[in-house]
Design a protein around this motif. Structure first.
Motif, PDB file in Angstrom:
ATOM      1  N   TRP A   1     -29.990 -11.515 -17.906  1.00 36.24           N
ATOM      2  CA  TRP A   1     -28.694 -10.850 -17.833  1.00 36.24           C
ATOM      3  C   TRP A   1     -27.602 -11.874 -17.574  1.00 36.24           C
TER       4      TRP A   1
ATOM      5  N   ARG B   1     -25.505  -3.325 -19.033  1.00 38.88           N
ATOM      6  CA  ARG B   1     -25.664  -2.593 -17.779  1.00 38.88           C
ATOM      7  C   ARG B   1     -24.468  -2.845 -16.873  1.00 38.88           C
TER       8      ARG B   1
ATOM      9  N   SER C   1     -23.110  -4.165 -13.507  1.00 32.45           N
ATOM     10  CA  SER C   1     -23.583  -5.182 -12.565  1.00 32.45           C
ATOM     11  C   SER C   1     -23.738  -4.641 -11.143  1.00 32.45           C
TER      12      SER C   1
ATOM     13  N   ASP D   1     -25.126  -1.896 -10.382  1.00 34.60           N
ATOM     14  CA  ASP D   1     -26.351  -1.087 -10.332  1.00 34.60           C
ATOM     15  C   ASP D   1     -27.425  -1.752 -11.200  1.00 34.60           C
ATOM     16  N   PRO D   2     -27.918  -2.915 -10.790  1.00 32.32           N
ATOM     17  CA  PRO D   2     -28.848  -3.664 -11.630  1.00 32.32           C
ATOM     18  C   PRO D   2     -30.175  -2.961 -11.911  1.00 32.32           C
ATOM     19  N   HIS D   3     -30.517  -1.965 -11.102  1.00 36.09           N
ATOM     20  CA  HIS D   3     -31.756  -1.229 -11.337  1.00 36.09           C
ATOM     21  C   HIS D   3     -31.489   0.118 -11.999  1.00 36.09           C
ATOM     22  N   GLY D   4     -30.223   0.354 -12.325  1.00 37.94           N
ATOM     23  CA  GLY D   4     -29.827   1.613 -12.950  1.00 37.94           C
ATOM     24  C   GLY D   4     -30.055   1.588 -14.456  1.00 37.94           C
TER      25      GLY D   4
ATOM     26  N   THR E   1     -29.580   1.282 -18.528  1.00 38.48           N
ATOM     27  CA  THR E   1     -29.006   0.314 -19.460  1.00 38.48           C
ATOM     28  C   THR E   1     -28.760   1.024 -20.786  1.00 38.48           C
TER      29      THR E   1
END
Length: 68
Positions: free
Chosen positions: A11, A37, A39, A41-44, A46
């Motif tokens: 990323w 995505r 930034s 919410d990096p686990h949210g 895409t």
């Protein structure tokens, strides 16, 4: 750092990010896909785009064709 279609597996944050938390990150691990995505919410979720579609969108934004 520029995104290289099919050769950017990590990323990267937009070069236009102002450090205010309203950033997008991109990667392109495969030649047929650009992933985007939030930034914050990096686990949210895409979003995935065809590279041609993504390039057209970025060009339109650059011409201010997508305003609120």
């Amino acid at each position: 750092m520029a995104i290289i279609k099919g050769a950017t597996p990590m990323w990267i944050k937009s070069s236009y990010s102002a450090g205010n938390g309203a950033c997008v990150e991109l990667k392109s691990p495969a030649a047929h896909s650009v992933a985007v995505r939030d930034s914050k919410d990096p686990h949210g979720p895409t979003l995935a785009f065809d590279p041609t579609t993504w390039s057209a969108f970025v060009a339109e934004v650059g011409r201010d064709e997508h305003t609120a």
